[in-house]
Every structure is written in C-alpha cells, then in structure tokens.
Design a protein around this motif. Structure first.
Motif: not given
Length: 325
Positions: A166-167, A169-170, A174
C-alpha cells in the motif's frame, strides 16, 4: 564514486573509535556506517531527480508509451544494460528500483534492472578479466544481462503489480497528485522544487527503518561469516552443488568486487567455475538485507516470487557455465 565515504567510515571506526581492523564487530560497524549512508544518499537523490522528471513527464504518459509501443522485449534488455553501467550492490540498487516504480516504469522492467545492476559493472568486469580471462568474462557479462532480461520478462508476464505494498500505491498516488497540481497552472522549476523536496523527504522517512535494519543485518554477515563457510557444500562430485551454492549464498551479502577473490579461492580448491559463479551471483544479486529493504515496497509473496525466479535463472546459468567451461 563513494570512495570518500568509505574512507570516512574507516577513519571513524579505526582512528576515532580506535577499534582493531581485525575485529569482527569493527568490520561490521565499518560496513554499516558506509553502506547505510551511501544507500540513504542514493535513495534521496534518485527519488528527488525522479520527482523532477515526473513533474514534466506524467506517469500515465510513460505507462501508455511503454504499453502501446511494440518494443519486442527490448525494454527489458535496455534496463539490464542500464544495470551494467550502474556499479551498485543489491541493496544500493533498491533506491533506483523505488525511483523507477515511482516514475511509472513497468514492474518487469524495473526487475530487469534490479537483477543486473549488482551482478555486472565495470569493476567486476575488470577483476573478472584479471582472474579468469576474457572468454569467461564475456560469458559472464552476457549471462548477467540475459539473466536480468529474462527474469524481468518472466516477472512482467506474471502481472505482479497487485503484490506491491500500500505504501507504493500511496507514493504513486501522490506523484499523480503532484502532476495534476503542476498541470493546473504553469510552474517554474523553482516553484516545483519545494513540493518535490517534501515528497522525497517523506519517502526517505518511510523507508528509513528498513534501510537501517537491512544494512545492520548485512553488516553482521559481512563481519562475522567467514568466506570459507560454505565451501564443503560445493564439491565437484555433488550433482546438486549448483542449487545448494545458490541457496546457501542468499544469507551472505557482498558486492561483486568483494566476492570475486572468494570465487577465485573456490575455483583454486577444485570447485567448478559454474558452481562458484552461481554462488557469486546469489551473494551479489540476492541477499537478506536486500529482502528487508524490498519489504517496504513488496509484499512477502512478491519478494518470494522475485527471489524464486532469479534463483532459478542463476541455477540454470551455473549448470550452463559448468558445461561450457
């Protein structure tokens, strides 16, 4: 490139701290200081530069270009060749890997770079020529490039993007938001830099614990595992010597220039060159510290698939080397 940093780490450990160069902990500490600072500098520099590139070249356009163009696999070869000219160890290659992912480069292409970069570089080539001759060096370089190209191609076909953390994908989200902000109105480079700087710092902060833990593990291995520890498992008459050498190499951690003298010793002791090279490829291209760093961007399943595919390709290379040479 980082000679000054290596000298600084040695000065700090052996001159300022007054530690014995033959002490295992001193070697581990020297390695930890040098590699952790180097990787953090690399990571910040690459992410910052990729942020500048991303601000002018949207991620979606990069993805669309690479997906529409019929490159016939040449993108994997180009990534592998780029790996040849970047003299990094497996952990040092991770920052560039993160930068590639953030830039919207397909996962298989980034894997092709990640595999080849630690295996083949000008330092390793120079040492290889001196130790084993031109013919063996040419075969090694070709095998390293093909290893990255084929591994990247296979991993891309497996469609593994869903196994990114998920990091990541974040980070991608961004980056897309940054691009949308820049597209709404014209921004000069000076106006873009503060936003890019803050995002680079955010990414650095996110991976910092993984870098520290990963390099600490690598430092302990570098300082405490003797070079001859695995020699007894690589005997010439052992049919499974190549897969065993590959499997047993993963707990170790070194760059190509550091492990090549060990490979020469193994060969001098009668271990087949292909088996010794498979051991070298495993040490240089795959390691537990690298897995720890990748844990921030990949799930355990993706790390397992990546390691499995690369190990299989290394084993095939080892057997082929034993047959050819």
């Amino acid at each position: 490139m980082f000679d000054w940093l290596e000298h600084m780490a040695q000065w700090l450990v052996y001159d300022i701290f007054g530690m014995n160069p033959n002490n295992h902990f001193a070697k581990a500490l020297d390695f930890f200081i040098y590699d952790s600072i180097k990787i953090l500098l690399l990571l910040f520099t690459v992410v910052f530069l990729m942020g500048i590139v991303n601000s002018y070249f949207p991620i979606d356009k990069v993805k669309n270009y690479l997906s529409r163009k019929k490159l016939y696999g040449s993108e994997y070869l180009m990534a592998s060749l780029f790996g040849v000219v970047t003299p990094f160890c497996s952990c040092s290659s991770v920052p560039l890997f993160i930068g590639f992912v953030r830039g919207g480069i397909p996962l298989g292409v980034t894997f092709a770079f990640l595999v080849t970069s630690p295996l083949v570089n000008e330092v390793a080539i120079g040492l290889f020529i001196g130790l084993f001759g031109v013919k063996t060096t040419v075969l090694y370089v070709l095998s390293g490039v093909l290893l990255g190209t084929i591994s990247g191609f296979i991993l891309q076909k497996l469609k593994l993007e869903r196994y990114l953390t998920p990091w990541v994908k974040e980070v991608l989200a961004n980056a897309q938001k940054e691009q949308e902000v820049f597209e709404e109105e014209e921004h000069s480079l000076k106006q873009r830099l503060p936003i890019i700087w803050q995002e680079a710092l955010k990414i650095l902060k996110g991976v910092l614990p993984y870098v520290i833990i990963g390099i600490a593990i690598g430092g302990l291995m570098h300082g405490y595992i003797p070079s001859g520890f695995f020699e007894k498992y690589m005997a010439k008459d052992n049919l499974f010597a190549v897969p065993l050498a590959t499997l047993l190499s993963v707990p170790m951690y070194s760059n190509a220039s550091g492990i090549l003298p060990v490979v020469q010793v193994l060969v001098d002791k009668g271990i087949p060159l292909g088996t010794a090279i498979a051991f070298m490829m495993g040490v240089v291209g795959l390691s537990l510290p690298e897995a720890m760093l990748l844990k921030k961007v990949m799930t355990l399943k993706l790390i397992g698939i990546f390691f499995g595919v690369v190990m299989l390709c290394i084993m095939v290379s080892g057997y082929l080397f034993n047959i050819i040479l």
